[in-house]
Motif scaffolding. Structure first.
Motif, PDB file in Angstrom:
ATOM      1  N   SER A 109     -33.011 -17.357  -4.757  1.00 39.57           N
ATOM      2  CA  SER A 109     -32.886 -17.555  -5.534  1.00 39.57           C
ATOM      3  C   SER A 109     -32.100 -15.698  -6.730  1.00 39.57           C
ATOM      4  N   GLN A 110     -30.910 -15.621  -6.024  1.00 41.31           N
ATOM      5  CA  GLN A 110     -29.903 -15.260  -6.671  1.00 41.31           C
ATOM      6  C   GLN A 110     -30.328 -14.834  -8.214  1.00 41.31           C
ATOM      7  N   PRO A 111     -30.891 -13.128  -8.016  1.00 41.71           N
ATOM      8  CA  PRO A 111     -31.399 -12.954  -9.264  1.00 41.71           C
ATOM      9  C   PRO A 111     -30.714 -11.750 -10.021  1.00 41.71           C
ATOM     10  N   TRP A 112     -29.558 -12.079  -9.414  1.00 39.43           N
ATOM     11  CA  TRP A 112     -28.920 -10.642  -9.958  1.00 39.43           C
ATOM     12  C   TRP A 112     -27.078 -10.661 -10.565  1.00 39.43           C
TER      13      TRP A 112
ATOM     14  N   GLU B  98     -37.121 -14.745 -17.845  1.00 41.71           N
ATOM     15  CA  GLU B  98     -35.486 -15.612 -17.995  1.00 41.71           C
ATOM     16  C   GLU B  98     -35.621 -15.895 -16.494  1.00 41.71           C
ATOM     17  N   PHE B  99     -35.927 -15.224 -15.915  1.00 42.55           N
ATOM     18  CA  PHE B  99     -35.962 -15.261 -14.474  1.00 42.55           C
ATOM     19  C   PHE B  99     -36.552 -16.805 -14.085  1.00 42.55           C
ATOM     20  N   GLU B 100     -37.760 -16.448 -14.527  1.00 43.12           N
ATOM     21  CA  GLU B 100     -38.615 -18.145 -14.279  1.00 43.12           C
ATOM     22  C   GLU B 100     -38.036 -19.400 -14.695  1.00 43.12           C
ATOM     23  N   LYS B 101     -36.974 -19.055 -15.628  1.00 44.70           N
ATOM     24  CA  LYS B 101     -36.489 -20.335 -16.577  1.00 44.70           C
ATOM     25  C   LYS B 101     -35.641 -21.093 -15.807  1.00 44.70           C
ATOM     26  N   ARG B 102     -35.147 -19.903 -14.360  1.00 45.53           N
ATOM     27  CA  ARG B 102     -33.959 -19.807 -13.893  1.00 45.53           C
ATOM     28  C   ARG B 102     -34.205 -20.992 -12.346  1.00 45.53           C
TER      29      ARG B 102
ATOM     30  N   ASN C 133     -33.142 -24.490 -11.466  1.00 45.85           N
ATOM     31  CA  ASN C 133     -32.162 -24.395 -10.646  1.00 45.85           C
ATOM     32  C   ASN C 133     -32.513 -24.378  -9.211  1.00 45.85           C
ATOM     33  N   LEU C 134     -33.451 -24.442  -8.789  1.00 45.67           N
ATOM     34  CA  LEU C 134     -34.271 -24.167  -7.663  1.00 45.67           C
ATOM     35  C   LEU C 134     -34.811 -25.639  -6.796  1.00 45.67           C
TER      36      LEU C 134
ATOM     37  N   ASN D  55     -39.725 -26.755  -3.379  1.00 41.41           N
ATOM     38  CA  ASN D  55     -40.417 -26.205  -1.856  1.00 41.41           C
ATOM     39  C   ASN D  55     -40.042 -24.299  -2.662  1.00 41.41           C
ATOM     40  N   SER D  56     -38.478 -24.052  -3.275  1.00 39.03           N
ATOM     41  CA  SER D  56     -38.553 -23.049  -3.735  1.00 39.03           C
ATOM     42  C   SER D  56     -39.373 -22.118  -4.762  1.00 39.03           C
ATOM     43  N   ILE D  57     -39.875 -23.247  -5.734  1.00 36.31           N
ATOM     44  CA  ILE D  57     -40.562 -22.887  -6.982  1.00 36.31           C
ATOM     45  C   ILE D  57     -41.773 -22.807  -6.188  1.00 36.31           C
ATOM     46  N   LYS D  58     -42.279 -23.835  -5.574  1.00 36.83           N
ATOM     47  CA  LYS D  58     -43.878 -23.400  -5.322  1.00 36.83           C
ATOM     48  C   LYS D  58     -44.254 -21.874  -4.800  1.00 36.83           C
ATOM     49  N   PHE D  59     -43.087 -21.949  -3.827  1.00 35.70           N
ATOM     50  CA  PHE D  59     -43.176 -20.468  -3.053  1.00 35.70           C
ATOM     51  C   PHE D  59     -43.124 -19.246  -3.546  1.00 35.70           C
ATOM     52  N   TYR D  60     -42.100 -19.547  -4.860  1.00 38.84           N
ATOM     53  CA  TYR D  60     -42.480 -18.443  -5.907  1.00 38.84           C
ATOM     54  C   TYR D  60     -43.423 -18.488  -6.594  1.00 38.84           C
TER      55      TYR D  60
END
Ligand SMILES: Cc1cc2nc3c(=O)[nH]c(=O)nc-3n(C[C@H](O)[C@H](O)[C@H](O)COP(=O)(O)O)c2cc1C
Length: 200
Positions: A43-46, A88-92, A96-97, A100-105
């Motif tokens: 996710s790299q939310p930094w 903004e985070f959801e756009k990212r 970018n992900l 499966n990661s998008i699904k998990f999110y």
């Protein structure tokens, strides 16, 4: 040095040598290493802000309670922030992900109250702290992790948007008179059998 020796030798530096600066090439390596930090679903939310400008560093020092003198004498200050603008985070995430990661999110993270999601994102940033402190020690750069700061003032001073400041790390080289060095006072830790169990 092997990693065991690095772990034994690193410590939270209480007094830096104000005459020494970490070379730019090593700062570039540390930036690269931070970028490679692991995070849940990648996710790299930094946001990592490297400050060496003396005036800005002094301003941040004055917003850091009893940590002020460490920051003033340190070569660099690195400020760690988490993205707290969830739109903004959801756009990212979407851009970018992996699928499966998008699904998990969407299934497990987004469905929680906003505060819990920001906590989860902050945990990802804390992972980078451990990674970073170990990297610094492996490069013989001394460091001080600090939560004893005023995050709102930091945000204002650095004009940070869409992120919440969590903590900072001062970098440099220990002052020979720092009397908290592990070779002088050892490491203070709970006994292994208190914090580690093995099920064999
Ligand atoms: C998230 C975090 C926040 C910390 N905040 C501060 C701080 O504001 N000031 C400080 O002098 N030390 C701070 N420390 C350092 C800890 O007190 C230190 O890591 C602990 O006592 C173990 O000592 P060592 O790092 O020298 O092995 C912090 C450490 C962590 C991991």
């Amino acid at each position: 040095m092997n990693f065991r020796s690095i772990a034994e030798a690193r410590y939270t530096t209480k007094k830096f040598d104000p005459t020494r600066r970490v070379p730019d090439s090593q700062i570039a390596d540390l930036k690269h290493i931070l970028k490679l930090s692991p995070s849940s679903i990648n996710s790299q939310p930094w946001l990592f802000t490297f400050v060496s400008n003396k005036q800005v560093k002094d301003e941040l020092a004055n917003a850091s309670y009893s940590n002020a003198s460490k920051i003033k004498d340190a070569s660099h200050l690195v400020v760690f922030s988490v993205m707290d603008n969830l739109e903004e985070f959801e756009k990212r995430v979407e851009e970018n992900l992996l699928e499966n990661s998008i699904k998990f999110y969407k299934q497990f993270v987004k469905t929680q109250p906003e505060e819990k999601t920001i906590n989860w994102l902050s945990q990802q940033v804390y992972i980078t702290l451990g990674f970073f402190l170990a990297a610094c020690a492996s490069m013989e750069i001394d460091s001080t992790p600090m939560e004893g700061i005023e995050p709102k003032k930091y945000k204002e001073i650095l004009n940070i948007e869409d992120h919440k400041v969590l903590f900072s790390v001062a970098l440099g080289y220990r002052h020979l008179e720092d009397d908290t060095q592990p070779n002088l006072i050892g490491k203070s830790r709970l006994a292994a059998d208190t914090v580690i169990q093995s099920i064999d």
